[in-house]
Design a protein around this motif. Structure first.
Motif, short mmCIF file in Angstrom:
data_model
loop_
_atom_site.label_atom_id
_atom_site.label_comp_id
_atom_site.label_asym_id
_atom_site.label_seq_id
_atom_site.Cartn_x
_atom_site.Cartn_y
_atom_site.Cartn_z
N ARG A 171 -2.78 -2.86 13.83
CA ARG A 171 -3.13 -3.24 12.47
C ARG A 171 -4.35 -2.48 11.98
O ARG A 171 -4.42 -2.08 10.81
CB ARG A 171 -3.37 -4.75 12.39
N LYS A 172 -5.32 -2.25 12.85
CA LYS A 172 -6.50 -1.48 12.46
C LYS A 172 -6.16 -0.04 12.14
O LYS A 172 -6.88 0.64 11.41
CB LYS A 172 -7.56 -1.55 13.57
N VAL A 230 2.20 -5.47 11.40
CA VAL A 230 2.89 -5.85 12.63
C VAL A 230 3.48 -7.23 12.45
O VAL A 230 2.76 -8.19 12.15
CB VAL A 230 1.94 -5.82 13.85
N ASP A 231 4.80 -7.32 12.61
CA ASP A 231 5.54 -8.55 12.38
C ASP A 231 5.94 -9.14 13.73
O ASP A 231 6.84 -8.62 14.40
CB ASP A 231 6.78 -8.21 11.55
N PHE A 253 4.11 -7.08 22.43
CA PHE A 253 2.72 -6.65 22.29
C PHE A 253 1.78 -7.78 22.67
O PHE A 253 2.01 -8.94 22.31
CB PHE A 253 2.41 -6.25 20.84
N SER A 254 0.70 -7.42 23.33
CA SER A 254 -0.39 -8.37 23.51
C SER A 254 -1.11 -8.52 22.18
O SER A 254 -1.01 -7.66 21.30
CB SER A 254 -1.36 -7.87 24.58
N PRO A 255 -1.87 -9.60 21.98
CA PRO A 255 -2.65 -9.74 20.75
C PRO A 255 -3.60 -8.57 20.53
O PRO A 255 -3.82 -8.13 19.39
CB PRO A 255 -3.42 -11.05 20.95
N GLN A 256 -4.13 -8.02 21.63
CA GLN A 256 -5.06 -6.88 21.49
C GLN A 256 -4.36 -5.63 20.98
O GLN A 256 -4.88 -4.92 20.11
CB GLN A 256 -5.72 -6.59 22.84
N GLU A 277 -4.17 8.88 14.63
CA GLU A 277 -5.04 7.71 14.61
C GLU A 277 -4.78 6.77 13.44
O GLU A 277 -5.45 5.75 13.31
CB GLU A 277 -6.51 8.16 14.55
N LYS A 278 -3.79 7.09 12.60
CA LYS A 278 -3.62 6.30 11.39
C LYS A 278 -2.15 6.23 11.00
O LYS A 278 -1.43 7.22 11.08
CB LYS A 278 -4.43 6.92 10.24
N ALA A 279 -1.72 5.05 10.54
CA ALA A 279 -0.34 4.87 10.08
C ALA A 279 -0.10 5.65 8.79
O ALA A 279 -1.00 5.79 7.96
CB ALA A 279 -0.06 3.39 9.86
#
Length: 583
Positions: free
Chosen positions: A522-523, A528-529, A513-516, A356-358
């Protein structure tokens, strides 16, 4: 993904043989041979040359000589006789796989100190442009080796299309014009280069007929004299003179001494697939093996896009970290292959992933150490006997070093930048290296080229792509696409994203990627580039990447298909079917 409106890039032909009609065999048994041949390359003329040689009685390996050499003529932006490459071969009769390593080698004069300025800073211009940027070329030796050891036809025959096209010319296309414009400040430095790419001081325009008589002469000498036609004699003298005239230091001995290496390919299992891929000095096979073996614990098809992307990125991150520290030329470096290829090691890396986390990349620095365009080309071939070739060849950046030694027509590579010329300093693709990839005389620089085969009970696939460090992740995504049941064309068109440990950023092409999805990543803690997007912490990645070429043979239905990457504006997708024999 809605792709931009590019013309279809790849010429693809399917040639069906009447000898193996599906009606004449058990429908439940896999076909012993394909129903014909398939070639996928980045230019129509190269694909046509491959089929010309097959029609002349050659096999996939003869066709590979033709395709490779024609690409060297029509795609100087991407590859050529002044560069190198990797050829993954499968001989159907013996069942043998072999990896032909034609990577360039370091000249003796190219020490790390030669790439430093007086103040100790890295001399990037010397690393990327001109004679010091160039390694000793390997592609001509590969063509000779393929014809001599695996082909059925004389080298003169297989090089015939390339000689003809270099002599008679071909229409200049848009990517050549744009590439030249972007590198003109470098290419205009050298009289040999200006003589090839300019007419009366003016750059070639789209639609002009591009003739290369010096390159035709070089190819003719290679055809007549084999290895000595390039690495000794007239061509070698001109290459050395041209390099020395611009301040470089090649010697006749190191040029004459270049030899390809035959290496054992890497093999590993992923789910129902046997993967055969590139060993070092490619970093790609090891990295792809690590990534897939990390990911095999999850059923990716059942995950939502955000979590599937997150886990894939985390696998990329870990594999690229190991690439940085451990991989290099196996003739010079003791690589811990048993560990890097181990499922147990992959399981240990997997255990460090938080679903769930980077994971911040600096966690994986290991010990206190400095931190550390994708112009290449690939082609894929399957012939009617089941022989196959996956080949990736390159001069590195756009038009390589920019230097053509006068009288040769040979555009030299700038592969020296793929060494760790200054440890911990990123190269042109932003990847780093340390001692394992430091230059030494005769050493081969680390590469990302990843020509690969996939084989299951039902299907055989051949794939690869250009793309610098992104080659590895594009091949990974292609393999995952085949595993999810996609066809060759769908695999070639898959949206692409990439992570290489440092910089700690997910880069993605337009529409990946879609914006969603981007916001959800990112969350999770990812940067994200996206193309043109610098506000979110990225650098604004490029619009589209790569030029993946793939062919596949379904052994149950005994059908051949090919994937035409729609990102490449050169050529067209084409199918050629022969009429079955009358019953």
């Amino acid at each position: 993904m809605s792709l931009p409106r590019f013309a279809v890039a790849l010429s693809l032909f399917l040639l069906l043989s009447p000898a193996l009609r599906a009606a004449e065999r058990d429908a439940d048994a896999p076909a012993p041979h394909p129903p014909g041949a398939a070639i996928a390359s980045a230019h129509k003329l190269a694909t046509e040359a491959g089929f010309e040689i097959l029609h002349a009685g050659g096999n996939a390996f003869d066709a590979a000589v033709a395709v490779s050499s024609v690409l060297s003529v029509v795609e100087p932006i991407s590859s050529g006789l002044g560069g190198g490459g990797f050829f993954l071969l499968h001989d159907q009769r013996s069942g043998k796989d072999v990896f032909i390593d034609a990577r360039e080698t370091a000249p003796a004069a190219a020490t790390p100190q030669a790439y430093l300025l007086a103040n100790g800073d890295f001399n990037r211009d010397r690393a990327e442009n001109g004679p010091w940027a160039a390694g000793i070329p390997g592609l001509p030796a590969a063509l000779v080796h393929l014809a001599k050891n695996y082909g059925k036809l004389p080298l003169k025959t297989s090089l015939g299309p390339a000689i003809r096209i270099a002599r008679d010319g071909f229409p200049v296309y848009g990517r050549l014009v744009r590439g030249y414009a972007s590198r003109r400040d470098v290419m205009d430095r050298y009289p040999g280069t200006r003589a090839v790419f300019q007419v009366n001081g003016q750059a070639l325009k789209e639609g002009d007929l591009f003739k290369q008589p010096d390159l035709a002469r070089t190819l003719q000498l290679l055809a007549e004299r084999g290895h000595d036609g390039f690495y000794q004699g007239e061509v070698a003298k001109k290459l050395i003179a041209g390099v020395k005239a611009e301040g470089g230091q090649w010697t006749a001995k190191e040029l004459a001494g270049y030899q390809v290496r035959e290496r054992e390919p890497l093999r590993f299992k992923y789910r129902d697939w046997q993967i055969t891929t590139a060993p070092p000095p490619s970093s790609g096979g090891v990295a792809v093996a690590q990534m897939l073996q990390i990911l095999e614990a999850w059923d990716l098809a059942k995950l939502d896009e955000v979590h599937r992307t997150h886990l894939t990125v985390e696998a990329m991150r870990r594999a690229f970290r190991d690439r940085t520290f451990y991989l290099g030329d196996p003739d010079f470096v003791d690589i811990p292959m048993k560990t890097l290829m181990s499922r147990d090691y992959a399981a240990g890396l997997r255990a460090t992933i938080n679903p769930e986390k980077a994971t911040p990349s600096d966690i994986f620095s290991g010990q206190p150490t400095p931190l550390e365009d994708d112009e290449t080309t690939h082609f894929s071939i399957i012939d009617g006997d089941g022989n196959r070739v996956a080949a990736t060849q390159t001069v590195n950046l756009l038009f390589g070093s920019g230097l053509i030694p006068p009288g040769t027509g040979v555009l030299l590579n700038n592969e020296m930048d793929d060494f760790a010329l200054k440890p911990g300093t990123p190269n042109a693709f932003g990847v780093m290296g340390f001692e394992a990839n430091a230059p030494k005389p005769g050493k081969r620089m680390l590469s990302s080229m990843t020509p690969s085969f996939m084989e299951s009970a039902d299907e055989v696939a051949v794939l690869g792509t250009p793309g610098g460090s992104r080659i590895i992740t594009m091949v990974l995504l292609g393999m995952l696409g085949y595993d999810q049941g996609l066809g060759a064309q769908e695999v070639a068109a898959l949206p692409r994203f990439h992570h290489q440990w440092y910089p700690d950023v997910i880069s993605a092409e337009s529409g990946a990627f879609s914006p969603q999805v981007a916001d959800a990543l990112r969350k999770m803690g990812h940067t994200v580039d996206l193309p043109g997007d610098t506000a979110s912490g990225g650098r604004g990645s490029s619009h589209v990447w790569g030029n993946l070429q793939t062919v596949s043979w379904n052994r149950r239905s005994n059908t051949l298909t090919g994937g035409a990457d729609p990102r490449n504006p050169v050529g067209e997708a084409k199918v050629e079917l022969s009429q079955p024999a009358a019953p």
